[in-house]
Structure formats: structure tokens, C-alpha cells
Write a protein that holds these residues in place. Structure first.
Motif, PDB file in Angstrom:
ATOM      1  N   TRP A  15      -2.050   0.810  -1.706  1.00 14.95           N
ATOM      2  CA  TRP A  15      -1.236  -0.338  -2.100  1.00 14.95           C
ATOM      3  C   TRP A  15      -0.483  -0.040  -3.387  1.00 14.95           C
ATOM      4  O   TRP A  15       0.719  -0.338  -3.505  1.00 14.95           O
ATOM      5  CB  TRP A  15      -2.134  -1.559  -2.266  1.00 14.95           C
ATOM      6  CG  TRP A  15      -1.424  -2.796  -2.724  1.00 14.95           C
ATOM      7  CD1 TRP A  15      -0.582  -3.573  -2.003  1.00 14.95           C
ATOM      8  CD2 TRP A  15      -1.507  -3.395  -4.025  1.00 14.95           C
ATOM      9  NE1 TRP A  15      -0.130  -4.633  -2.770  1.00 14.95           N
ATOM     10  CE2 TRP A  15      -0.679  -4.541  -4.000  1.00 14.95           C
ATOM     11  CE3 TRP A  15      -2.210  -3.087  -5.188  1.00 14.95           C
ATOM     12  CZ2 TRP A  15      -0.532  -5.371  -5.113  1.00 14.95           C
ATOM     13  CZ3 TRP A  15      -2.058  -3.913  -6.294  1.00 14.95           C
ATOM     14  CH2 TRP A  15      -1.231  -5.035  -6.247  1.00 14.95           C
ATOM     15  N   LEU A  16      -1.163   0.585  -4.359  1.00 20.92           N
ATOM     16  CA  LEU A  16      -0.518   0.927  -5.627  1.00 20.92           C
ATOM     17  C   LEU A  16       0.583   1.968  -5.422  1.00 20.92           C
ATOM     18  O   LEU A  16       1.612   1.934  -6.111  1.00 20.92           O
ATOM     19  CB  LEU A  16      -1.564   1.448  -6.622  1.00 20.92           C
ATOM     20  CG  LEU A  16      -2.548   0.401  -7.160  1.00 20.92           C
ATOM     21  CD1 LEU A  16      -3.659   1.074  -7.963  1.00 20.92           C
ATOM     22  CD2 LEU A  16      -1.825  -0.624  -8.023  1.00 20.92           C
ATOM     23  N   ARG A  17       0.407   2.881  -4.470  1.00 20.51           N
ATOM     24  CA  ARG A  17       1.439   3.886  -4.199  1.00 20.51           C
ATOM     25  C   ARG A  17       2.688   3.235  -3.597  1.00 20.51           C
ATOM     26  O   ARG A  17       3.816   3.612  -3.910  1.00 20.51           O
ATOM     27  CB  ARG A  17       0.897   4.973  -3.266  1.00 20.51           C
ATOM     28  CG  ARG A  17      -0.070   5.923  -3.933  1.00 20.51           C
ATOM     29  CD  ARG A  17      -0.229   7.224  -3.180  1.00 20.51           C
ATOM     30  NE  ARG A  17      -1.179   8.091  -3.852  1.00 20.51           N
ATOM     31  CZ  ARG A  17      -0.862   8.867  -4.903  1.00 20.51           C
ATOM     32  NH1 ARG A  17       0.388   8.865  -5.367  1.00 20.51           N
ATOM     33  NH2 ARG A  17      -1.775   9.620  -5.468  1.00 20.51           N
ATOM     34  N   TYR A  18       2.489   2.266  -2.715  1.00 16.58           N
ATOM     35  CA  TYR A  18       3.643   1.555  -2.151  1.00 16.58           C
ATOM     36  C   TYR A  18       4.380   0.765  -3.230  1.00 16.58           C
ATOM     37  O   TYR A  18       5.611   0.659  -3.201  1.00 16.58           O
ATOM     38  CB  TYR A  18       3.203   0.622  -1.022  1.00 16.58           C
ATOM     39  CG  TYR A  18       3.136   1.314   0.321  1.00 16.58           C
ATOM     40  CD1 TYR A  18       4.301   1.592   1.034  1.00 16.58           C
ATOM     41  CD2 TYR A  18       1.912   1.698   0.871  1.00 16.58           C
ATOM     42  CE1 TYR A  18       4.256   2.228   2.266  1.00 16.58           C
ATOM     43  CE2 TYR A  18       1.854   2.343   2.105  1.00 16.58           C
ATOM     44  CZ  TYR A  18       3.025   2.607   2.795  1.00 16.58           C
ATOM     45  OH  TYR A  18       2.975   3.251   4.011  1.00 16.58           O
ATOM     46  N   ARG A  19       3.625   0.222  -4.193  1.00 17.03           N
ATOM     47  CA  ARG A  19       4.254  -0.521  -5.289  1.00 17.03           C
ATOM     48  C   ARG A  19       5.183   0.367  -6.113  1.00 17.03           C
ATOM     49  O   ARG A  19       6.156  -0.121  -6.698  1.00 17.03           O
ATOM     50  CB  ARG A  19       3.179  -1.119  -6.208  1.00 17.03           C
ATOM     51  CG  ARG A  19       2.597  -2.426  -5.703  1.00 17.03           C
ATOM     52  CD  ARG A  19       1.503  -2.906  -6.632  1.00 17.03           C
ATOM     53  NE  ARG A  19       1.962  -2.994  -8.009  1.00 17.03           N
ATOM     54  CZ  ARG A  19       2.518  -4.068  -8.563  1.00 17.03           C
ATOM     55  NH1 ARG A  19       2.701  -5.150  -7.833  1.00 17.03           N
ATOM     56  NH2 ARG A  19       2.878  -4.072  -9.826  1.00 17.03           N
ATOM     57  N   LYS A  20       4.902   1.653  -6.166  1.00 15.22           N
ATOM     58  CA  LYS A  20       5.747   2.577  -6.920  1.00 15.22           C
ATOM     59  C   LYS A  20       7.104   2.805  -6.241  1.00 15.22           C
ATOM     60  O   LYS A  20       8.030   3.322  -6.860  1.00 15.22           O
ATOM     61  CB  LYS A  20       5.031   3.921  -7.097  1.00 15.22           C
ATOM     62  CG  LYS A  20       3.915   3.916  -8.139  1.00 15.22           C
ATOM     63  CD  LYS A  20       3.304   5.298  -8.258  1.00 15.22           C
ATOM     64  CE  LYS A  20       2.282   5.346  -9.386  1.00 15.22           C
ATOM     65  NZ  LYS A  20       2.915   5.300 -10.731  1.00 15.22           N
TER      66      LYS A  20
END
Length: 309
Positions: A15-20
């Protein structure tokens, strides 16, 4: 809008990678310079750095755990039905604009953002007012989803529950898209760091990029001379203002004498006793060097010193 990815079964790291990959609702207020806790520079660092930070604290944990309670209270108060979306959305025309919304409102082109706040921050929610970066967050979600309105609901711990409807403002959304587009294209995609804003958060980001100094010199460009001169003027002015502040406080202390409190219809002044306990590190080092060594902690930082030539 279009669905970028379902969040069902998505790990926190994924999820954090998609936020980037884009600008989210919580980033929008920071990019506009309205978030007191996040700066444009820290958003830039987050989007351009490969590191995945999983920072968490008790306040964030409570916010997540109480999200469902806030959503239920909102439904109870308004009679509107809400549902989870379980997805990260993108604006089709501007795919860098993302939305991971708390709730969508069933049967209406609207959504809900759930917040919690401590009693110490209750003044930011007085009457019809809401923190500016939260209002921008809601307009960001409307820009991504095409919604006609967004609700913002807050639980002020131990005090009250309240909500506000924020209607779509086309002019504001156009300006917001322009600001986010410029930030994404001129900074994130090019790797060109945005200007610092003077906040402590920006200081932390700069220190992350340049944690240690190399023993070398670099010529100082002349275009910085005016800013350095202005810095000297600010330091001088700050000292004068600090002296004036001290003078006012000294007059108040002389008036109060031995009394602990003074008040009128406008102010309450307290000059109370404070007990302070400090470790005598010099004595500890001399008399118990073993304890001093065992409990000493070494750290490295950089100090900025400026002197006139």
C-alpha cells in the motif's frame, strides 16, 4: 476516476509503495503549504525515495481503530449509509492524483473522511471551522472521484462528535489540480527538490539528504549574499523582540511579587514553583566514569555557522 488497485489483501508495505506513485489526499494540504505537520519538501522526499517508512505511533493507531466508530456515528447522526471502498482510485486525466478514501456514501455521489482530534486541538474545530489541510484533502478526493460533495466527520476525544458537508468548489479544484500537477511534473518527475519553507520538518528532510560533511570547501555564490544579509537583520530584530518580551515579563513578575496567580477578564497569569532535577554529568564523569561510559549515548549532527568576512 478509475480503480488503480484493490486494497483487499494488500499488505501495508505494498500500500505504501502504491502511495509513492502519486499524490494522495493527505499530501495535498502539505503541497499547498497548509499542513503544520508535513512540508512540500517532506512529500517530495517520500515520493522520490525508495525507502518504505512504516512509522507508527499511538495517535495514528487510535485514528485507525476509531475510524469505524466515527463512520458509524456519522451514519447515526445523518441517516446516510456509508460503505468502505477498499481501493486506491486515480483521476483518469491526471493519473498522479490518487484517492484512498475512508468511506463512500451509498446512493449518492459523495464521500466521508473520518478524523479524530485531541481535546487540546478542539479550538481548530470551533463552530463551522475545520483545519485547512483537511478541507483541501476533501477537495482532492472530489477532484479524483468527481464527487459533488464530501463530508468531514471528527471525534474530539472526550468532548464531542461533529461533522461538516463540504460542497464541490470548481475554482478551488482547478487551482488544486494546477498546484499538484506542477509539483508532480516540476519536482517529483524531475528530481528537483522544492524550496524549503523554514519549517522544522524541512530541516529534518535536509539532514536526511546530507547527514555528514566531507572536509572540503565550496565557493559561496554571490546570489546568496542578500539572503545572508537578511538573516543578519532577522537575528538582530529577533534579539530586540526577545528583549522587549523579557521586559514585559519582568514588569509582570514585579507586580505579582510572591503571588502565584493573577487574572482579569482577559488574561490569567501563573508564576509558579517548578522543581527541576538534572544529572550532574561533569561530577558523574569524574566520580563514576564506568557509569558515565555505560549510559552515554553518542550521536552525530551538523552545525551551521555563519560569520561575516
Amino acid at each position: 476516476m478509475r480503480k488503480l488497485i484493490s486494497t483487499n489483501g494488500l499488505s501495508n508495505e505494498e500500500w505504501l509503495r502504491y502511495r509513492k506513485q502519486g499524490i494522495g489526499g493527505s499530501d495535498a494540504g502539505a503541497i499547498c503549504g497548509l499542513n503544520p505537520y508535513v512540508s512540500p519538501m517532506s512529500v517530495f522526499y517520500d515520493k522520490t525515495n525508495e525507502e518504505i517508512e512504516t512509522y507508527d505511533n499511538e495517535s495514528m493507531r487510535q485514528g485507525r481503530d476509531l475510524e469505524e466508530y466515527v463512520a458509524c456515528r456519522f451514519a447515526e447522526e445523518t441517516g446516510l449509509k456509508v460503505r468502505r471502498s477498499n481501493a486506491i482510485y486515480q483521476n483518469e486525466k491526471y493519473p498522479f492524483m490518487q484517492a484512498n478514501v475512508d468511506r463512500l456514501i451509498s446512493g449518492k455521489n459523495m464521500g466521508l473522511e473520518c478524523k479524530t482530534a485531541s481535546a487540546y486541538n478542539a479550538d481548530k474545530w470551533v463552530g463551522d471551522s475545520v483545519p485547512a489541510h483537511y478541507e483541501i484533502q476533501c477537495h482532492h478526493y472530489m477532484a479524483v472521484t468527481g464527487a459533488e460533495a464530501w463530508y468531514l466527520a471528527v471525534l474530539i476525544m472526550g468532548r464531542e462528535f461533529k461533522y461538516k458537508r463540504i460542497d464541490r468548489d470548481e475554482e478551488l479544484i482547478r487551482n488544486l489540480i494546477s498546484i499538484e500537477k506542477e509539483f508532480w511534473e516540476e519536482h517529483v518527475l524531475t528530481g528537483n527538490m522544492p524550496d524549503p519553507d523554514g519549517s522544522e520538518i524541512s530541516n529534518e528532510v535536509i539532514n536526511r539528504y546530507f547527514p555528514a560533511a566531507v572536509k572540503m570547501s565550496v565557493p559561496l555564490p554571490s546570489y546568496l549574499n542578500e539572503q545572508l544579509k537578511r538573516r543578519e537583520e532577522i537575528i538582530h530584530l529577533a534579539k530586540k523582540l526577545e528583549q522587549e518580551q523579557n521586559q514585559i515579563e519582568q514588569k509582570i513578575k514585579l507586580f505579582m511579587g510572591e503571588y502565584e496567580e493573577a487574572f482579569n477578564e482577559h488574561y490569567k497569569v501563573s508564576w509558579s514553583n517548578v522543581d527541576t532535577v538534572r544529572i550532574d554529568s561533569k561530577r558523574l564523569k569524574e566520580e563514576r566514569p564506568d557509569l558515565y561510559r555505560d549510559f552515554s549515548k553518542s550521536s552525530q549532527s551538523r552545525r551551521l555557522t555563519i560569520k561575516a568576512a
